[in-house]
Scaffold this motif. Sequence first.
Motif, PDB file in Angstrom:
ATOM      1  N   ASN A  39       8.448   7.001 -20.172  1.00 15.47           N
ATOM      2  CA  ASN A  39       9.573   6.514 -20.971  1.00 15.47           C
ATOM      3  C   ASN A  39       9.091   5.811 -22.229  1.00 15.47           C
ATOM      4  N   ARG A  43      10.012   7.032 -25.982  1.00 15.63           N
ATOM      5  CA  ARG A  43      10.648   6.112 -26.916  1.00 15.63           C
ATOM      6  C   ARG A  43       9.845   6.019 -28.219  1.00 15.63           C
ATOM      7  N   ARG A  46      10.167   9.291 -30.199  1.00 19.15           N
ATOM      8  CA  ARG A  46      11.487   9.374 -30.814  1.00 19.15           C
ATOM      9  C   ARG A  46      11.559   8.492 -32.062  1.00 19.15           C
ATOM     10  N   GLN A  47      10.986   7.292 -31.992  1.00 20.26           N
ATOM     11  CA  GLN A  47      10.972   6.400 -33.146  1.00 20.26           C
ATOM     12  C   GLN A  47      10.183   7.009 -34.295  1.00 20.26           C
TER      13      GLN A  47
END
Length: 66
Positions: A39, A43, A46-47
């Motif tokens: 995860n 994350r 994605r950022q």
Amino acid sequence: MDIDALVGRINVLARKHKNEGLTEEEQKERSELREIYLNNIRRNFRQQLESIEWVDEDPNGTNLKH
């Protein structure tokens, strides 16, 4: 738990699994730690993707942002 400690614990459990096997509790812990790690990677990725700015130069010489 910081990322270095997380990876360290995952590695300890991986070595133990390879050498002597894991208890049911350790298998559950390993699974939970892996999910936390994945995860975190998702994350961060994605950022990074969201921070990308596409710029094209149109024929008139101006930059077009996407």
